[in-house]
Design a protein around this motif. Sequence first.
Motif: not given
Length: 160
Positions: A18-28, A53-55, A57-60, A64-65
């Motif tokens: 969800d977070v990665v796809l939203n970031a990539r769609l915004a960039e595109a 643990r997920t949050a 890895v994403l934050t690192d 934005d988790a």
Amino acid sequence: MKIAVVCLGNICRSPTADVVLNARLAEAGLDDRVTVESCGTGGWHVGEPMDSRTAAVLTDAGYDASRHRARQFGPSWFDHDLILVMDSSNEADVLDQLPTGLHDRVHLFREWDPEVVPGGAVPDVPDPWYGGTQGFREVLATVERTSDALVAELEARLGD
Ligand code: 4NP
């Protein structure tokens, strides 16, 4: 276009997608035409933030988790144009609920993974819940390269 990403608990794999796809769609520049949200087939964690643990890895990795709250798959999700499931067990659970006429909306997320051999079986995004930190990093790496390929296809399909 509405995309749903679905896993079991909605606190590890699908929130990452969800977070990665939203970031990539915004960039595109596609975020005004394509929305992505996530949910789980199970209801145990509804209302909770991501697994810590997920949050981490994403934050690192610079995402934005903080805004995620877990939700559960059900009839209110049947209007999504694409329902991307993280593993074959999520796929079976979603197909159980979804009216037959909508089954072609359901795809395994890694269908778009560039590291998957074309024509072969589509692998799961393995559930990292019971493992160590490396499993969470691998989920992010899998989700990032798969999201890049998916967004490239959406750009080709929707681009003007
Ligand atoms: P997810 O991981 O499906 O990637 O969010 C899990 C989270 C919680 C549980 C299982 C998997 N659980 O059993 O609570």
